[in-house]
Design an enzyme around this catalytic site. Structure first.
Site, PDB file in Angstrom:
ATOM      1  N   ASP A 436       0.809  -1.211   0.000  1.00  0.00           N
ATOM      2  CA  ASP A 436       0.000   0.000   0.000  1.00  0.00           C
ATOM      3  C   ASP A 436       0.845   1.265   0.000  1.00  0.00           C
ATOM      4  OD1 ASP A 436       0.992  -0.486   2.458  1.00  0.00           O
ATOM      5  OD2 ASP A 436      -0.763   0.163   3.575  1.00  0.00           O
ATOM      6  N   LYS A 437       2.113   1.160   0.396  1.00  0.00           N
ATOM      7  CA  LYS A 437       2.980   2.325   0.440  1.00  0.00           C
ATOM      8  C   LYS A 437       4.427   1.842   0.487  1.00  0.00           C
ATOM      9  CE  LYS A 437       2.421   2.564   5.457  1.00  0.00           C
ATOM     10  NZ  LYS A 437       2.033   3.375   6.595  1.00  0.00           N
ATOM     11  N   THR A 438       5.355   2.752   0.223  1.00  0.00           N
ATOM     12  CA  THR A 438       6.762   2.355   0.204  1.00  0.00           C
ATOM     13  C   THR A 438       7.275   2.036   1.596  1.00  0.00           C
ATOM     14  OG1 THR A 438       7.417   4.678   0.334  1.00  0.00           O
ATOM     15  CG2 THR A 438       7.207   3.711  -1.858  1.00  0.00           C
TER      16      THR A 438
END
Length: 487
Positions: A436-438
């Site tokens: 969902d995100k880095t």
């Protein structure tokens, strides 16, 4: 939200019309087909917890198999290991014979027990198969001993439990439903608890849920105002006789519904009042909680599920190949047996002086015995030594992982550890990553560079590295470690 309350109201009216209990958990879809939340069920408030009353909870039993029963309210000790002293041998053999290669080797040994078709004594093949099973069993035993040690360490963690009129240091495994537990800063929550009060204003409590959802940002929980105001001393904790009525243990991590009845008043409870097992207390010196769910009834343990036998892609592929090779082996042996039957018939017709030698058998019987004889002769198409070598490779590779200095994390003094010796070949075979995100794949670490306060630039290369901004006329405070301060 209005539609949901409307659906619940319709269901309540229909329950009362039939004289049923509205908390029985009947599906709303059965009551009102037009409800948008037809698949949702109302919680059944059948879980009753009384504070400081162990005897009340011990009298309840529940049936789990045939006529056997156990305590309805589980203890806080957990067990994630697969085997014990009595179940290791049968369960491990049962799991090992789920591998097609082991079944194939047993089939070949069974054929070798018939002297008519045997080529070798059967026990000569039983020895290497026993070595294969023993090596695999030892690897599984080593893995399970690690689970037992982990369970023992978790169950032996210290905690403060209210006993009588004072708190005493005990183990996690000694916690029971209805106990009041005192937690201190940086400690882990041992069970699902109702927050009663804390040392923070308004009984706020900050927790870190990294072990549950991987989030490092702090979440806050808050106790009820009545418990915050009344439960201020150990004597009041010991005299607390509140009764919590809530839903049965379930796996919904972010949902909780219940009520607290105390001194003739009823107070609603939700997930914002609950401290889940596995959370870590942060930025709060002391807090007190009433145990609602313990051990395997806690939400995090309900989400763990049962321990299943894990197979790698290589294991599944090898099972398919063994089946294919075995079918090819049978087809080849059948062709050779049919050819040997025709050859025996032609040989007897040309050499009549050998008829006495074959007078007790027919060409069909000879073909039948030759079929199993060819099956034994060609059975080495699946070598047993290859599987024995696989087991040694798995074991040695796990040791290399534990010894690898390049995988050592010096910041937290954490070395690499192979928790399973049978899943090594899965490493490096990741095909897809859904993120969902880095920050899920990297580290969310922010390094200070520069800032400007009241016209003065602070930071590297500005000449003001060691200077702190003046806060004489400023309502703001300077904090060198802002990540440890509550928001």
């Amino acid at each position: 939200m209005g539609q949901e309350f409307k659906c619940q109201g319709k269901e309540l009216i229909q329950h009362r019309g039939r004289g049923e209990d509205p908390g029985s958990g009947t599906s709303m879809a059965e009551q009102d087909p037009g409800c948008l939340h037809g698949k949702k069920q109302l919680p059944a408030f059948t879980w009753e917890v009384r504070a400081n009353d162990r005897n009340y909870h011990m009298q309840f039993k529940k049936r789990f198999a045939f006529c056997l029963s156990k305590q309805k309210y589980a203890g806080n000790a957990i067990k994630t290991a697969k085997y014990n002293v009595f179940t290791f041998l049968p369960l491990n053999l049962y799991e090992q014979f789920h591998r097609m290669a082991n079944i194939y080797f047993v089939f070949v040994i069974f054929l070798q027990t018939f002297p008519v078709i045997s080529t070798l004594p059967w026990y000569t093949l039983l020895f290497p198969l026993s070595c294969l099973l023993i090596i695999r069993g030892l690897r599984d035993l080593i893995d399970d001993i690690g689970r037992h040690q982990s369970d023992r360490n978790i169950n032996s963690r210290p905690c403060e439990i209210l006993s009588g009129k004072s708190f005493r240091w005990q183990k996690w495994r000694d916690i029971r439903v209805g106990d009041i537990v005192r937690l201190r800063k940086e400690s882990f929550v041992p069970a699902d608890m109702l927050l009663l009060c804390s040392s923070e204003p308004s009984s706020l409590c900050y927790v870190e849920t990294t072990d549950i959802d991987g989030e490092t940002n702090l979440k806050f929980r808050q106790a009820l105002l009545v418990t915050h105001q009344e439960l201020v001393r150990e004597e009041s904790m010991a005299a607390f006789d509140g009764r919590v009525t809530c839903e049965e243990p379930n796996s919904r991590m972010h949902s909780f519904t219940g009520t607290l009845a105390w001194r003739g008043e009823t107070y609603p409870l939700d997930s914002e009042r609950i401290l889940l097992r596995g959370c870590r207390l942060r930025n709060t010196d002391v807090c007190y909680g009433l145990v609602i769910y313990a051990g395997f009834d806690s939400k995090i343990m309900r989400n763990c599920g049962k321990i299943k036998q894990k197979k790698t892609k290589l294991d599944r592929m090898m099972d398919r190949l063994v089946i294919i090779i075995f079918v090819v082996l049978l087809v080849t042996s059948l062709c050779l047996a049919i050819a040997s039957g025709f050859w025996a018939k032609m040989f007897q017709e040309k050499h009549s002086y050998l008829s006495a030698f074959y007078k007790h058998t027919t060409p069909a019987q000879q073909a039948f015995f030759n079929f199993w004889g060819f099956t034994i002769l060609l059975s080495i198409i699946i070598p047993m030594s290859m599987y024995i070598m696989f087991e040694f490779i798995y074991l040695v590779n796990s040791c290399f992982i534990n010894w690898d200095l390049e995988m050592y994390y010096a910041v937290k003094d954490i070395p690499a550890k192979a928790r399973s010796t049978s899943l090594n070949d899965q490493l490096g075979q990741i095909e897809y990553i859904f993120s969902d995100k880095t920050g899920t794949l990297t580290q969310n670490m922010m390094s200070f560079k520069k800032c400007c306060v009241n016209g003065t630039v602070y930071g590297t290369g500005t000449g003001n590295e060691d200077k702190q901004p003046s806060v004489r006329n400023s309502p703001l405070s300077w904090n060198m470690r802002p990540d440890e301060a509550p928001c």
